[in-house]
Design an enzyme around this catalytic site. Structure first.
Site, PDB file in Angstrom:
ATOM      1  N   ASP A 148       0.886  -0.899   0.016  1.00  0.00           N
ATOM      2  CA  ASP A 148       0.120   0.098   0.201  1.00  0.00           C
ATOM      3  C   ASP A 148       0.699   1.481  -0.156  1.00  0.00           C
ATOM      4  OD1 ASP A 148      -2.994   1.014  -0.151  1.00  0.00           O
ATOM      5  OD2 ASP A 148      -2.535   1.700   1.483  1.00  0.00           O
ATOM      6  N   HIS A 206      -3.510  13.719   1.429  1.00  0.00           N
ATOM      7  CA  HIS A 206      -3.937  13.024   2.010  1.00  0.00           C
ATOM      8  C   HIS A 206      -2.645  13.421   3.515  1.00  0.00           C
ATOM      9  CE1 HIS A 206      -4.917   9.714   4.336  1.00  0.00           C
ATOM     10  NE2 HIS A 206      -3.780   8.771   3.916  1.00  0.00           N
ATOM     11  N   GLU A 238     -10.495   3.715   3.801  1.00  0.00           N
ATOM     12  CA  GLU A 238      -9.465   4.330   2.831  1.00  0.00           C
ATOM     13  C   GLU A 238      -9.570   4.056   1.637  1.00  0.00           C
ATOM     14  OE1 GLU A 238      -5.320   3.597   4.406  1.00  0.00           O
ATOM     15  OE2 GLU A 238      -5.656   5.441   5.374  1.00  0.00           O
ATOM     16  N   GLU A 245      -9.410   4.282  -2.068  1.00  0.00           N
ATOM     17  CA  GLU A 245      -7.882   3.690  -2.512  1.00  0.00           C
ATOM     18  C   GLU A 245      -8.335   3.613  -4.068  1.00  0.00           C
ATOM     19  OE1 GLU A 245      -4.687   2.681  -1.024  1.00  0.00           O
ATOM     20  OE2 GLU A 245      -4.928   2.877   1.137  1.00  0.00           O
ATOM     21  N   ASP A 253      -9.270   0.373   1.730  1.00  0.00           N
ATOM     22  CA  ASP A 253      -7.917  -0.044   3.133  1.00  0.00           C
ATOM     23  C   ASP A 253      -8.242   0.476   3.880  1.00  0.00           C
ATOM     24  OD1 ASP A 253      -5.740  -1.082   4.085  1.00  0.00           O
ATOM     25  OD2 ASP A 253      -4.232   1.167   3.411  1.00  0.00           O
ATOM     26  N   ARG A 277      -7.706   3.020  13.575  1.00  0.00           N
ATOM     27  CA  ARG A 277      -7.021   4.360  13.364  1.00  0.00           C
ATOM     28  C   ARG A 277      -6.378   4.344  15.114  1.00  0.00           C
ATOM     29  NH1 ARG A 277      -5.618   5.481   8.681  1.00  0.00           N
ATOM     30  NH2 ARG A 277      -7.182   5.809   7.313  1.00  0.00           N
ATOM     31  N   GLN A 320      -3.669   1.374  15.017  1.00  0.00           N
ATOM     32  CA  GLN A 320      -2.357   2.561  14.320  1.00  0.00           C
ATOM     33  C   GLN A 320      -1.867   3.308  15.014  1.00  0.00           C
ATOM     34  OE1 GLN A 320      -3.902   4.514  10.291  1.00  0.00           O
ATOM     35  NE2 GLN A 320      -1.769   4.356  10.014  1.00  0.00           N
ATOM     36  N   LYS A 332      -3.945  -2.868   9.825  1.00  0.00           N
ATOM     37  CA  LYS A 332      -4.645  -2.455   8.424  1.00  0.00           C
ATOM     38  C   LYS A 332      -4.970  -3.947   8.001  1.00  0.00           C
ATOM     39  CE  LYS A 332      -3.373   1.538   7.460  1.00  0.00           C
ATOM     40  NZ  LYS A 332      -3.858   2.945   6.889  1.00  0.00           N
ATOM     41  N   THR A 365      -8.533  -6.501   3.505  1.00  0.00           N
ATOM     42  CA  THR A 365      -8.584  -4.409   2.622  1.00  0.00           C
ATOM     43  C   THR A 365      -9.515  -5.727   1.504  1.00  0.00           C
ATOM     44  OG1 THR A 365      -5.895  -4.775   2.826  1.00  0.00           O
ATOM     45  CG2 THR A 365      -7.175  -4.217   1.223  1.00  0.00           C
ATOM     46  N   GLU A 367      -9.765  12.244   8.346  1.00  0.00           N
ATOM     47  CA  GLU A 367      -9.187  13.645   7.988  1.00  0.00           C
ATOM     48  C   GLU A 367     -10.541  14.111   7.836  1.00  0.00           C
ATOM     49  OE1 GLU A 367      -6.897  13.916   3.842  1.00  0.00           O
ATOM     50  OE2 GLU A 367      -6.927  11.255   3.702  1.00  0.00           O
TER      51      GLU A 367
HETATM   52 MN    MN Z   1      -3.765   2.852   3.113  1.00  0.00          MN
END
Ligand code: MN
Length: 443
Positions: A138, A145, A210, A212, A244, A248, A251, A264, A268, A385
């Site tokens: 990834d 971002h 996420e 992507e 993804d 958080r 993480q 993560k 996915t 975000e």
């Molecule tokens: Mn990602």
């Protein structure tokens, strides 16, 4: 680079009527590949191509002997339960099969009856992950971002010093890649609650998506032999939508200093359809402007053709629905819209950089672009975000509010390519609904 040809002609119409409307993601100019079987059947998964509201079954086409030459060999390879054999054949074969399918599906084709017998309605099928994916990487290639994340982490300057020198990435987990539509089980993990003295192990509270773009490697490279950037676009098979999923709170605690791990790897999601690089040829644009302060690109990431046409004009959208919205009959609401053409690094630079140390890329390897984001809230590709790490809730129709995902929430990604004088093509959807965490093992 892949150039446009007769398969991209906006004037083409199909005898599959639903492929000719303005609403479909799958006009005859698209022809994305996936792997499917009829619902509830024990029949094997096999390759197919989307056309309107139907799938052209590659096994049925191969058995009917409707194609010849390179296209016949390609259709046989694309009949398998993963597309790897077909992806390994390379661009001449991909292109030959695309042309043969385009001609078969066109209005006036002499083989229409054979084609009709090879159709399966989309509503009758279920999908599998279309490739046997040995490796998943990834990237982190959206400047917005990276800047948004840096500001939320109160870094000054927000950008890490390597960002404009190389496409940053981490090695992800291939085994938990799941087909769009699969539920996302809320993970448990070590998290540090506000005001707690240390971590606890419990269901995560900051579950995120996420948005992507995923890219499948078609033709790999032998170990020790990097892929020149100029060759990268002949080696990528196609693109998909990729979620993804990210925890958080795991993480933030676990990533110091080695980066994402269990935050993560629980799951996915990929969309069922792979839109081929050839189908995307009309939507190639100049690589994103690197800005006045950009350092000079090092040789392995610098190629005039990549600057001129390495960008891809894909608009991506995220829709959300909650359990309560679905009960009330409220349709999913659009949370954001992003523009992949703005990403700082091209997919070709990602592939060339990945192989630049001699790492051997393999057929079916998948990489993600990193969250596609913009500078304003409605362009942001993840909730971290949008909600400013939980500090700024947003409203859903019906009076609910969100910072991160709740159980029952459904996340829906869509993607679309539009250009004047070309047919609009889409990626279909990548869906996932959050299900509650399993009971704790020790309770
Ligand atoms: Mn990602």
């Amino acid at each position: 680079m892949t150039v446009t040809n007769e398969t991209h002609d906006i004037g083409l119409k199909s005898w599959v009527e639903t492929a000719n409307g303005s609403e479909t993601d799958f006009p005859i100019q698209n022809l994305p590949f996936g792997v499917f079987r009829r619902h509830g059947d024990d029949e094997p998964f096999r390759g197919g191509v989307a056309i309107g509201d139907q799938i052209l079954d590659m096994t049925a086409c191969a058995q009917a002997g409707v194609f010849d030459g390179l296209a016949a060999a390609s259709a046989a390879a694309a009949s398998e339960s993963s597309l790897n054999s077909f992806m390994a054949l390379g661009p001449k074969h991909w292109s030959a099969l695309r042309l043969a399918i385009s001609r078969l599906l066109r209005t006036g084709s002499p083989d229409q009856a054979v084609g009709e017998a090879a159709l399966v309605p989309l509503y009758e099928v279920e999908f599998a992950v279309p490739g046997a994916i040995a490796n998943f990487t990834d990237f982190y290639t959206s400047l917005d971002h990276a800047n948004n994340g840096g500001r939320l982490s109160r870094r000054d300057p927000p950008l890490f010093p390597n960002f404009k020198h190389l496409p940053v990435a981490y090695h992800g987990r291939a085994s938990s890649i799941s087909i769009g539509g699969s539920p996302c089980r809320r993970p448990r993990g070590q998290i540090v609650l506000p005001d707690a003295k240390g971590p606890s192990f419990e269901p995560v509270r900051m579950l995120d998506y996420e948005m992507e773009i995923g890219a499948y490697v078609g033709v790999g490279n032998p170990k020790g032999y990097p892929i020149p950037l100029a060759e990268a676009d002949q080696r990528l098979f196609g693109l998909c939508l990729l979620n993804d999923w990210s925890a958080r709170d795991i993480q933030g605690w676990e990533s110091q200093p080695l980066g994402p791990f269990l935050a993560k790897s629980f799951m996915t999601s990929v969309s069922p359809w792979i839109v081929t690089m050839e189908a995307l040829a009309p939507f190639r644009v100049a690589a994103a402007d690197r800005g006045d302060d950009a350092p000079e690109l090092l040789a392995h990431l610098n190629e005039a053709s990549d600057r001129a046409s390495g960008g891809l004009d894909v608009t991506v959208e995220v829709y959300l629905s909650s359990a309560r919205m679905r009960e009330a009959g409220t349709p999913p609401v659009r949370r954001s819209q992003g523009y992949f053409r703005k990403n700082y690094w091209t997919v070709f630079q990602m592939l060339a950089h990945h192989a630049s140390n001699g790492c051997n890329m393999q057929t079916g390897d998948l990489f993600g672009s990193g969250t596609v984001s913009g500078p304003v809230r409605d362009e942001m590709g993840c909730l971290m975000e949008i909600s400013e790490r939980g500090a700024a809730p947003f409203e859903l129709p019906g009076g609910e509010s969100r910072t991160f995902l709740e159980d029952g929430d459904e996340v829906i990604f869509r993607g679309k390519c539009e250009r004047k004088n070309f047919a609009t093509i889409g990626f279909g959807e990548c869906r996932g609904r959050v299900s509650p965490a399993h009971p704790a093992l020790n309770s």
